[in-house]
Every structure is written in C-alpha cells, then in structure tokens.
Motif scaffolding. Structure first.
Motif, PDB file in Angstrom:
ATOM      1  N   HIS A   1       2.713   8.887  16.549  1.00 41.81           N
ATOM      2  CA  HIS A   1       4.000   9.185  17.175  1.00 41.81           C
ATOM      3  C   HIS A   1       5.043   9.768  16.239  1.00 41.81           C
ATOM      4  CE1 HIS A   1       2.292   7.280  20.592  1.00 41.81           C
ATOM      5  NE2 HIS A   1       2.410   6.047  20.137  1.00 41.81           N
ATOM      6  N   ILE A   2       5.004   9.392  14.945  1.00 44.21           N
ATOM      7  CA  ILE A   2       6.067   9.817  14.027  1.00 44.21           C
ATOM      8  C   ILE A   2       5.471  10.170  12.673  1.00 44.21           C
ATOM      9  CG2 ILE A   2       8.198   9.133  12.839  1.00 44.21           C
ATOM     10  CD1 ILE A   2       8.659   7.114  15.099  1.00 44.21           C
ATOM     11  N   ASP A   3       5.927  11.273  12.087  1.00 47.36           N
ATOM     12  CA  ASP A   3       5.628  11.628  10.697  1.00 47.36           C
ATOM     13  C   ASP A   3       6.933  11.710   9.925  1.00 47.36           C
ATOM     14  OD1 ASP A   3       2.979  11.857  11.372  1.00 47.36           O
ATOM     15  OD2 ASP A   3       2.760  13.950  10.752  1.00 47.36           O
ATOM     16  N   ILE A   4       7.005  11.012   8.796  1.00 50.00           N
ATOM     17  CA  ILE A   4       8.096  11.200   7.847  1.00 50.00           C
ATOM     18  C   ILE A   4       7.541  12.055   6.719  1.00 50.00           C
ATOM     19  CG2 ILE A   4       9.699  10.071   6.265  1.00 50.00           C
ATOM     20  CD1 ILE A   4       9.621   7.621   8.072  1.00 50.00           C
ATOM     21  N   VAL A   5       8.023  13.276   6.619  1.00 49.63           N
ATOM     22  CA  VAL A   5       7.462  14.264   5.693  1.00 49.63           C
ATOM     23  C   VAL A   5       8.295  14.290   4.412  1.00 49.63           C
ATOM     24  CG1 VAL A   5       6.745  16.664   5.413  1.00 49.63           C
ATOM     25  CG2 VAL A   5       6.738  15.617   7.696  1.00 49.63           C
ATOM     26  N   PHE A   6       7.620  14.197   3.272  1.00 53.72           N
ATOM     27  CA  PHE A   6       8.307  14.209   1.986  1.00 53.72           C
ATOM     28  C   PHE A   6       8.275  15.605   1.381  1.00 53.72           C
ATOM     29  CE2 PHE A   6       6.166   9.972   2.348  1.00 53.72           C
ATOM     30  CZ  PHE A   6       7.289   9.288   2.770  1.00 53.72           C
ATOM     31  N   ASP A   7       9.189  15.850   0.454  1.00 52.42           N
ATOM     32  CA  ASP A   7       9.283  17.201  -0.101  1.00 52.42           C
ATOM     33  C   ASP A   7       8.124  17.545  -1.033  1.00 52.42           C
ATOM     34  OD1 ASP A   7       9.964  15.674  -2.271  1.00 52.42           O
ATOM     35  OD2 ASP A   7      11.975  16.510  -2.522  1.00 52.42           O
ATOM     36  N   ASN A   8       7.252  16.566  -1.346  1.00 53.28           N
ATOM     37  CA  ASN A   8       6.063  16.855  -2.157  1.00 53.28           C
ATOM     38  C   ASN A   8       4.843  17.177  -1.299  1.00 53.28           C
ATOM     39  OD1 ASN A   8       5.316  14.382  -1.108  1.00 53.28           O
ATOM     40  ND2 ASN A   8       5.129  13.342  -3.092  1.00 53.28           N
TER      41      ASN A   8
ATOM     42  N   ILE B   1      14.292   7.673  -0.777  1.00 55.60           N
ATOM     43  CA  ILE B   1      13.985   6.258  -0.552  1.00 55.60           C
ATOM     44  C   ILE B   1      14.182   5.500  -1.852  1.00 55.60           C
ATOM     45  CG2 ILE B   1      12.212   4.586   0.111  1.00 55.60           C
ATOM     46  CD1 ILE B   1      10.914   6.794   1.793  1.00 55.60           C
ATOM     47  N   GLU B   2      15.072   4.527  -1.833  1.00 59.40           N
ATOM     48  CA  GLU B   2      15.373   3.763  -3.042  1.00 59.40           C
ATOM     49  C   GLU B   2      14.494   2.526  -3.203  1.00 59.40           C
ATOM     50  OE1 GLU B   2      19.554   2.913  -2.986  1.00 59.40           O
ATOM     51  OE2 GLU B   2      20.088   4.976  -3.530  1.00 59.40           O
TER      52      GLU B   2
ATOM     53  N   PHE C   1      17.754   3.314   1.831  1.00 65.16           N
ATOM     54  CA  PHE C   1      18.393   4.536   1.363  1.00 65.16           C
ATOM     55  C   PHE C   1      19.804   4.176   0.903  1.00 65.16           C
ATOM     56  CE2 PHE C   1      15.155   5.769   4.341  1.00 65.16           C
ATOM     57  CZ  PHE C   1      14.667   6.979   3.899  1.00 65.16           C
ATOM     58  N   ALA C   2      20.440   5.096   0.211  1.00 62.01           N
ATOM     59  CA  ALA C   2      21.806   4.836  -0.255  1.00 62.01           C
ATOM     60  C   ALA C   2      22.772   4.674   0.913  1.00 62.01           C
ATOM     61  CB  ALA C   2      22.262   5.977  -1.164  1.00 62.01           C
ATOM     62  N   HIS C   3      22.467   5.299   2.056  1.00 60.32           N
ATOM     63  CA  HIS C   3      23.399   5.277   3.183  1.00 60.32           C
ATOM     64  C   HIS C   3      22.932   4.397   4.342  1.00 60.32           C
ATOM     65  CE1 HIS C   3      20.387   8.121   4.381  1.00 60.32           C
ATOM     66  NE2 HIS C   3      21.031   8.551   5.446  1.00 60.32           N
ATOM     67  N   GLY C   4      21.865   3.622   4.144  1.00 54.82           N
ATOM     68  CA  GLY C   4      21.405   2.747   5.213  1.00 54.82           C
ATOM     69  C   GLY C   4      19.945   2.362   5.052  1.00 54.82           C
ATOM     70  N   THR C   5      19.382   1.799   6.096  1.00 57.10           N
ATOM     71  CA  THR C   5      18.013   1.277   6.047  1.00 57.10           C
ATOM     72  C   THR C   5      17.244   1.687   7.289  1.00 57.10           C
ATOM     73  OG1 THR C   5      18.812  -0.678   4.839  1.00 57.10           O
ATOM     74  CG2 THR C   5      16.625  -0.829   5.837  1.00 57.10           C
TER      75      THR C   5
ATOM     76  N   GLY D   1       0.797  -1.218   0.000  1.00 52.00           N
ATOM     77  CA  GLY D   1       0.000   0.000   0.000  1.00 52.00           C
ATOM     78  C   GLY D   1       0.832   1.272   0.000  1.00 52.00           C
ATOM     79  N   ILE D   2       1.933   1.274   0.761  1.00 51.43           N
ATOM     80  CA  ILE D   2       2.725   2.498   0.891  1.00 51.43           C
ATOM     81  C   ILE D   2       3.796   2.626  -0.182  1.00 51.43           C
ATOM     82  CG2 ILE D   2       2.307   2.593   3.379  1.00 51.43           C
ATOM     83  CD1 ILE D   2       5.171   1.603   3.835  1.00 51.43           C
ATOM     84  N   SER D   3       4.216   1.497  -0.763  1.00 55.98           N
ATOM     85  CA  SER D   3       5.354   1.511  -1.678  1.00 55.98           C
ATOM     86  C   SER D   3       5.203   2.491  -2.849  1.00 55.98           C
ATOM     87  CB  SER D   3       5.626   0.102  -2.198  1.00 55.98           C
ATOM     88  OG  SER D   3       6.770   0.079  -3.019  1.00 55.98           O
ATOM     89  N   PRO D   4       4.050   2.530  -3.542  1.00 56.26           N
ATOM     90  CA  PRO D   4       3.942   3.463  -4.677  1.00 56.26           C
ATOM     91  C   PRO D   4       4.134   4.932  -4.288  1.00 56.26           C
ATOM     92  CG  PRO D   4       2.160   1.862  -4.712  1.00 56.26           C
ATOM     93  CD  PRO D   4       2.833   1.722  -3.387  1.00 56.26           C
ATOM     94  N   HIS D   5       3.822   5.260  -3.025  1.00 60.65           N
ATOM     95  CA  HIS D   5       3.947   6.644  -2.561  1.00 60.65           C
ATOM     96  C   HIS D   5       5.366   6.959  -2.066  1.00 60.65           C
ATOM     97  CE1 HIS D   5      -0.460   7.019  -2.650  1.00 60.65           C
ATOM     98  NE2 HIS D   5      -0.473   5.807  -2.127  1.00 60.65           N
ATOM     99  N   LEU D   6       6.088   5.927  -1.619  1.00 59.87           N
ATOM    100  CA  LEU D   6       7.395   6.149  -1.001  1.00 59.87           C
ATOM    101  C   LEU D   6       8.570   5.938  -1.950  1.00 59.87           C
ATOM    102  CD1 LEU D   6       5.574   6.037   1.531  1.00 59.87           C
ATOM    103  CD2 LEU D   6       7.380   4.758   2.670  1.00 59.87           C
ATOM    104  N   GLN D   7       8.396   5.054  -2.908  1.00 57.94           N
ATOM    105  CA  GLN D   7       9.504   4.735  -3.819  1.00 57.94           C
ATOM    106  C   GLN D   7       9.983   5.986  -4.545  1.00 57.94           C
ATOM    107  OE1 GLN D   7      10.108   1.149  -4.364  1.00 57.94           O
ATOM    108  NE2 GLN D   7      11.966   1.536  -5.520  1.00 57.94           N
ATOM    109  N   GLY D   8      11.228   6.361  -4.331  1.00 54.10           N
ATOM    110  CA  GLY D   8      11.803   7.530  -4.974  1.00 54.10           C
ATOM    111  C   GLY D   8      11.523   8.848  -4.280  1.00 54.10           C
ATOM    112  N   ALA D   9      10.736   8.825  -3.193  1.00 50.86           N
ATOM    113  CA  ALA D   9      10.399  10.067  -2.488  1.00 50.86           C
ATOM    114  C   ALA D   9      11.595  10.595  -1.707  1.00 50.86           C
ATOM    115  CB  ALA D   9       9.222   9.831  -1.550  1.00 50.86           C
TER     116      ALA D   9
END
Length: 271
Positions: free
Chosen positions: A93-100, A50-51, A64-68, A13-21
């Motif tokens: 508890h946590i929000d990961i905010v994307f630049d879009n 996010i790769e 990510f390029a520098h870790g997971t 469910g989340i992958s299409p929104h996160l891949q490349g974000a």
C-alpha cells in the motif's frame, strides 16, 4: 497479530537502513487503512531526514525533527526495505522512497494497520499517552505489578494483556509467561502475592527475550523485515499445544477461551 517481539524484530531489521536516511518521496497506493493515511504525507516528509527509529508498545516511531511517523502493523502488516523499485503487489500500500534509491514498503493484506503523522510531542498522542510501562524496562517490576493488580478482579491472563497495565504482552506471550511463572491464567489478578508477582515479572521478561532471540512467532503471515519467519513457536511450552504433553510434567496441555482469545495452560504446573 504481530506482538511486541515481532515489532521489535522489525525495528531492529529496518533501523540500520532508515537511520539518517533522507526522504525523496512517499507513494500511497491505498490510503484506507484502519485510519486514513494523511493526504499530505508526501509533502510533509519530502526532503526530511529520519533521526531515529524507535518503538513504543506495538507502534513503530520514525522520528523527524518536525514530528513523528507512527506505524502500526495491525493484524497482517509488515515492512520490507527494498534496494530498488520492485513492482508492487496487490497489498503493497505504501512506499517511502529514500534519496539513495532504497525504499521502505508497507504491506497489509487486511488493512487493519495504520500510518499516521504527529507533529507534536509523541508522548501526548492519544494512541501513546495512556500506555503502561514497557515489559523489558526497569519500570515493570514486582512492586509495580503487585500494586497495579491489587484492585483487579479479572483473570491474571486478561490483566497481562491490558496495555494500560503493561504493553506488549499479547496473547501468546501471556500464556507462555504464566506457565513459566507457575501461575494459572484463571487466577484473579488481585490474588497474586508479592512472590508470585516477582516470578511473573521475571517470566515475562524471560519469555519476551527468548522470543526476540528467535525472531518472534509466526502466525499466519508474519515475517520480519528480511522476509524470514520467526521461530519462537517451535519452543513454546503451552501456546498452540492443546492435547500435547507438558514439556515439564507430561500432563496434556489444556485450551480454553478467555476474553474471546485462546488460552493454553498446564493444570498441573500452574496453580
């Protein structure tokens, strides 16, 4: 507790929104989860892309390029992709905010989940390194299972739930797999012959695929990444059906305790 189908449903469910974000910010409102959220997580992730969005057992892995980034949903956690900054509720508890402008929100009322960072080889992380094969992979086959059970005197139900043997076959799906295979959950694991192992591997894969198609199971507060419940429990053969007639033979389904967990089985169909 979310099991493999629920976690995989969330990943899909989340992958299409996160891949490349690209990460704009990380907002941690509550860091006291099962293990503390890293204090420098925002600095670690800002400006990074996010790769890949992967899963290993019940762990979601944001590569990510520098870790997971390792995310575990614990007993009551879930992830939602939000299109805007909706006001957080008590257990958000946590929000990961994307630049879009979108964000991934982690909610966990019981706080038994985890959000951790690993900069090295993820396969060597202590939570990952000792895990058994994925149940839907080619590595989980009858020959492997028969060899792995050869020295195990514990009940087969408990063996199936051992993540060192195979990952992701939790309580619900162990009961369901054993019913489909016609194997009693009380049998010593080492007593299964090759033919029974063949049936059990096929049954486990069939059960998990059916659960994935149904979006997982709903127990207490599991919802998928779109907020929709899973419906596998509506088609279960034994789990949660104590006293009800077996869907195959009509014998009342029995419930018992194994390893502090409820086990459901049909005494007629399973031997």
């Amino acid at each position: 507790m979310p099991e493999l189908p629920e976690v995989e449903t969330t990943r899909r469910g989340i992958s299409p929104h996160l891949q490349g974000a690209c990460i704009g910010d990380v907002i941690v409102r509550e860091a006291r989860l099962r293990w503390p959220v890293p204090a420098d997580l925002a600095a670690t992730l800002r400006g990074r892309r996010i790769e890949a969005v992967e899963r290993r057992a019940k762990y979601l892995l944001l590569r990510f390029a520098h870790g997971t980034l390792i995310i575990h949903l614990g007993m009551s956690g879930n992830l939602r992709v939000l299109t805007e900054a909706f006001p957080p509720e008590k257990h958000d508890h946590i929000d990961i905010v994307f630049d879009n402008g979108q964000r991934l929100r982690y909610r966990d009322p019981r706080r038994f989940g985890a959000v951790l960072w690993h900069a090295g080889d993820i396969a060597q992380h202590p939570l990952i390194a000792e895990l058994g094969p994925e149940p839907l992979s080619l590595a989980f086959n009858a020959a492997y299972l028969h060899a792995a059970l050869a020295s195990k005197r514990i009940a087969i139900k408990l063996a199936l739930m051992d993540n060192h043997l195979v990952v992701g076959i939790g309580n619900i799906y162990a009961s369901e797999s054993l019913f489909r295979a016609g194997v009693s959950p009380l049998r010593p694991a080492q007593s299964l012959n090759e033919a029974e192992c063949t049936r059990l591997v096929a049954a486990a894969k069939e059960t998990l695929e059916a659960a994935l198609a149904a979006g997982g199971s709903t127990l207490r507060d599991y919802v998928d990444s779109d907020g929709k419940a899973g419906y596998f429990m509506l088609q279960s053969f034994v789990y949660g059906r104590a006293g009800e007639p077996c869907r195959v033979c009509g014998t009342p389904i029995q419930q018992m305790r194994q390893g502090q967990r409820s086990t459901f089985h049909c005494p007629t169909c399973q031997h």
